[in-house]
Scaffold this motif. Structure first.
Motif: not given
Length: 105
Positions: A33-36, A80-95
């Motif tokens: 949890f919390g890694g990128i 509840g939100c595992q993705w908030q520690h990274m910028d939104y653009t990168h979240q979308l790429e990973l998803k």
């Protein structure tokens, strides 16, 4: 056997389907949890199961350029939100990669 509370130095390899980062320790998968992906982190072991380990980042030794400060003060506590520690653009790429992987399977 890795006991609860042990700290591990891990290189994050990828993101799991449910939002946890993935690494390995002694050949065993670690859900972090919390890694990128790409980061070198220190994580504390929360649970160990027969086939995998669950851990949480306590320090990013080599933080990703995509790491950001979570906007929610409860990030990490409520999980509840595992993705908030990274910028939104990168979240979308990973998803997108997660969805593509699921469709290929």
């Amino acid at each position: 056997m890795t006991s609860v509370g042990t700290t591990l130095q891990l290189r994050i390899d990828s993101m799991g389907r449910l939002g946890d980062a993935m690494a390995s320790h002694n050949g065993k998968p670690v859900f972090v949890f919390g890694g990128i992906p790409g980061e070198l982190v220190v994580a504390t072991v929360l649970k160990e199961h027969r086939n995998y380990i669950v851990a949480r980042v306590i320090e990013a030794l080599e933080p990703s350029t995509h790491r950001s400060t979570p906007p929610c003060i409860y990030f990490g506590e409520c999980t509840g939100c595992q993705w908030q520690h990274m910028d939104y653009t990168h979240q979308l790429e990973l998803k997108q990669h997660i969805v593509e992987d699921a469709l290929q399977r």
